[in-house]
Write an enzyme that holds these catalytic residues in place. Structure first.
Site, PDB file in Angstrom:
ATOM      1  CG  HIS A   1      -1.995   1.051   1.171  1.00 46.80           C
ATOM      2  ND1 HIS A   1      -3.350   0.774   1.260  1.00 46.80           N
ATOM      3  CD2 HIS A   1      -1.915   2.402   1.005  1.00 46.80           C
ATOM      4  CE1 HIS A   1      -4.040   1.901   1.171  1.00 46.80           C
ATOM      5  NE2 HIS A   1      -3.187   2.909   1.023  1.00 46.80           N
TER       6      HIS A   1
ATOM      7  CG  HIS B   1      -1.417   6.301  -2.441  1.00 47.58           C
ATOM      8  ND1 HIS B   1      -2.637   6.292  -3.088  1.00 47.58           N
ATOM      9  CD2 HIS B   1      -1.652   5.785  -1.211  1.00 47.58           C
ATOM     10  CE1 HIS B   1      -3.566   5.805  -2.276  1.00 47.58           C
ATOM     11  NE2 HIS B   1      -2.993   5.490  -1.132  1.00 47.58           N
TER      12      HIS B   1
ATOM     13  CG  ASP C   1      -0.620   9.243  -7.195  1.00 53.74           C
ATOM     14  OD1 ASP C   1      -0.501   8.370  -6.313  1.00 53.74           O
ATOM     15  OD2 ASP C   1      -1.566   9.272  -7.992  1.00 53.74           O
TER      16      ASP C   1
ATOM     17  CG  HIS D   1      -7.937   3.804   0.423  1.00 53.29           C
ATOM     18  ND1 HIS D   1      -7.460   3.477  -0.812  1.00 53.29           N
ATOM     19  CD2 HIS D   1      -6.916   4.416   1.080  1.00 53.29           C
ATOM     20  CE1 HIS D   1      -6.204   3.872  -0.913  1.00 53.29           C
ATOM     21  NE2 HIS D   1      -5.842   4.453   0.223  1.00 53.29           N
TER      22      HIS D   1
ATOM     23  CD  GLU E   1      -6.792   6.437   5.495  1.00 51.61           C
ATOM     24  OE1 GLU E   1      -7.460   6.438   4.447  1.00 51.61           O
ATOM     25  OE2 GLU E   1      -5.628   6.909   5.565  1.00 51.61           O
TER      26      GLU E   1
ATOM     27  CG  HIS F   1      -5.529   2.754   5.693  1.00 49.64           C
ATOM     28  ND1 HIS F   1      -4.252   3.088   6.077  1.00 49.64           N
ATOM     29  CD2 HIS F   1      -5.733   3.382   4.502  1.00 49.64           C
ATOM     30  CE1 HIS F   1      -3.721   3.891   5.167  1.00 49.64           C
ATOM     31  NE2 HIS F   1      -4.587   4.082   4.190  1.00 49.64           N
TER      32      HIS F   1
ATOM     33  CG  ASP G   1      -1.143   5.773   2.944  1.00 54.33           C
ATOM     34  OD1 ASP G   1      -1.527   5.406   1.831  1.00 54.33           O
ATOM     35  OD2 ASP G   1      -1.885   6.339   3.766  1.00 54.33           O
ATOM     36  CG  ASP G   2       0.251   9.077   0.554  1.00 53.87           C
ATOM     37  OD1 ASP G   2       0.279   8.902  -0.672  1.00 53.87           O
ATOM     38  OD2 ASP G   2      -0.777   8.928   1.238  1.00 53.87           O
TER      39      ASP G   2
HETATM   40 ZN   LIG Z   1      -3.822   4.927   0.754  1.00 55.33          ZN
END
Ligand SMILES: [Zn+2]
Length: 349
Positions: free
Chosen positions: A13, A15, A17, A210, A213, A234, A293-294
């Site tokens: 998981h 991203h 971007d 998703h 979360e 999540h 995640d990010d």
């Molecule tokens: Zn996510």
């Protein structure tokens, strides 16, 4: 796969971007003559991109607005995919499923001319970046295409997943734009999105979603029963419904957990007494994996999520289990999954 001996993690998981080096964003924004935050320095940009205080999901997602326009070219798409592979190596990752919204990379002029062919070119560019990255750095990376509940992007990612099935794209995901803060009334059952997930299921396209979360356990229930998601992005709030959690344990439902993100998005509030849901997952031998995640927004990559979990008391045995879970739950075709499991088995003994 040519991997280092310590490259034994599987990340499910993350991203793409939201997994871009700050240096690259700085470079792309300057090339596009975009307005940089603060005094225009790299330091000011880096600070603006990083969320350090827990608040809510809306606050966590804000920095995307600073740079998303800079991603809208095929060159940018291929570059961030390529660089992602190098970061995966640094973070001891053998295999990653990187998800992205192809719309975030779609050049503006393509929106008018031919959106689908533009989106196809985006997926091709990113797959090219991953291929080159695998050759140069080792880790294998495949794509999950991400749409948003409530707009036509879910239709687009379904079409693209059908076109690129077996060619670098392994599944679809959906995030919910409305899911900004926990307000169940606002999260609508979108018939178009349900239809897309149903169609994906019929075509053998893998599906994650998703849920749970910032939303409650009913979102997880909905993801499993209405959308037939195979994995939950999540899912922390599953624990608020003990029955649901027990069913998830029984059915080995896979939770893609993201430690740092869970805190910074405000999804999980640690008040000193409460156990973090990931600890409960580990104690109950739930089927979960560990992801970042990010990294762009968190300012750290997945290695730091392992460190955080270690601080919370998880040990090598838990990490081994989580990575086997991840490999098992990956969306790779059977033969490639068997190969990955072999690699993981060798490296974790
Ligand atoms: Zn996510």
């Amino acid at each position: 796969m040519k991997l280092d001996s310590d490259q034994k993690r599987v990340e499910l998981h993350v991203h793409l971007d939201g997994a871009i080096r700050h240096e690259t964003i700085y470079d792309l924004m300057r090339k596009n003559k975009m307005k940089l935050p603060g005094d225009g320095s790299f330091e000011a940009l880096s600070k603006a991109l990083t969320v350090t205080e827990p608040k809510d999901l809306a606050n966590f997602l804000k920095p995307f607005g600073i740079y998303i326009q800079a991603l809208k070219s095929l060159e940018a798409a291929e570059r961030v995919a390529y660089e992602f592979c190098e970061e995966m190596t640094k973070n001891k990752v053998a295999y990653a499923e990187a998800r992205y919204s192809p719309h975030n990379f779609l050049p503006e002029h393509q929106k008018e001319v031919s959106k689908l062919s533009g989106l196809k070119q985006v997926v091709e560019a990113i797959t090219r970046g991953f291929k080159r990255g695998e050759e140069d750095f080792g880790p294998k990376v495949t794509s999950i295409l991400c749409g948003f509940n409530g707009d036509e992007s879910v239709d687009d990612v379904l079409k693209l997943a059908q076109i690129f099935k077996g060619e670098g794209v392994v599944g679809i995901d959906m995030a919910t734009k409305q899911d900004l803060g926990y307000n169940p009334e606002e999260v609508k059952l979108n018939s178009q999105a349900i239809r897309c997930y149903e169609e994906a299921r019929k075509c053998g396209i893998h599906r994650t979603l998703h849920a749970g979360e910032s939303g409650g356990p009913e979102m997880v229930q909905r993801a499993l029963q209405v959308f037939h998601a195979e994995r939950i992005g999540h899912g922390y709030h599953t624990l608020e419904d003990e029955n649901l959690f027990q069913n998830c344990l029984r059915d080995r439902v896979h939770f893609e957990t993201c430690p740092h993100s869970s805190i910074l998005t405000g999804a999980v509030k640690l008040d000193g007494h409460k156990k973090h849901p990931i600890i409960r997952f580990a104690e109950n031998d739930a089927n979960f994996s560990i992801s970042s995640d990010d990294p762009t927004i968190i300012g750290k990559w997945v290695d730091s999520d392992y460190q955080l979990l270690e601080e919370w008391g998880l040990n090598a045995q838990h990490f081994k289990k989580a990575n086997f879970n991840a490999a098992e739950a990956s969306f790779l075709p059977q033969n490639e999954k068997a190969e990955l499991l072999e690699v993981i088995k060798k490296l974790w003994t």
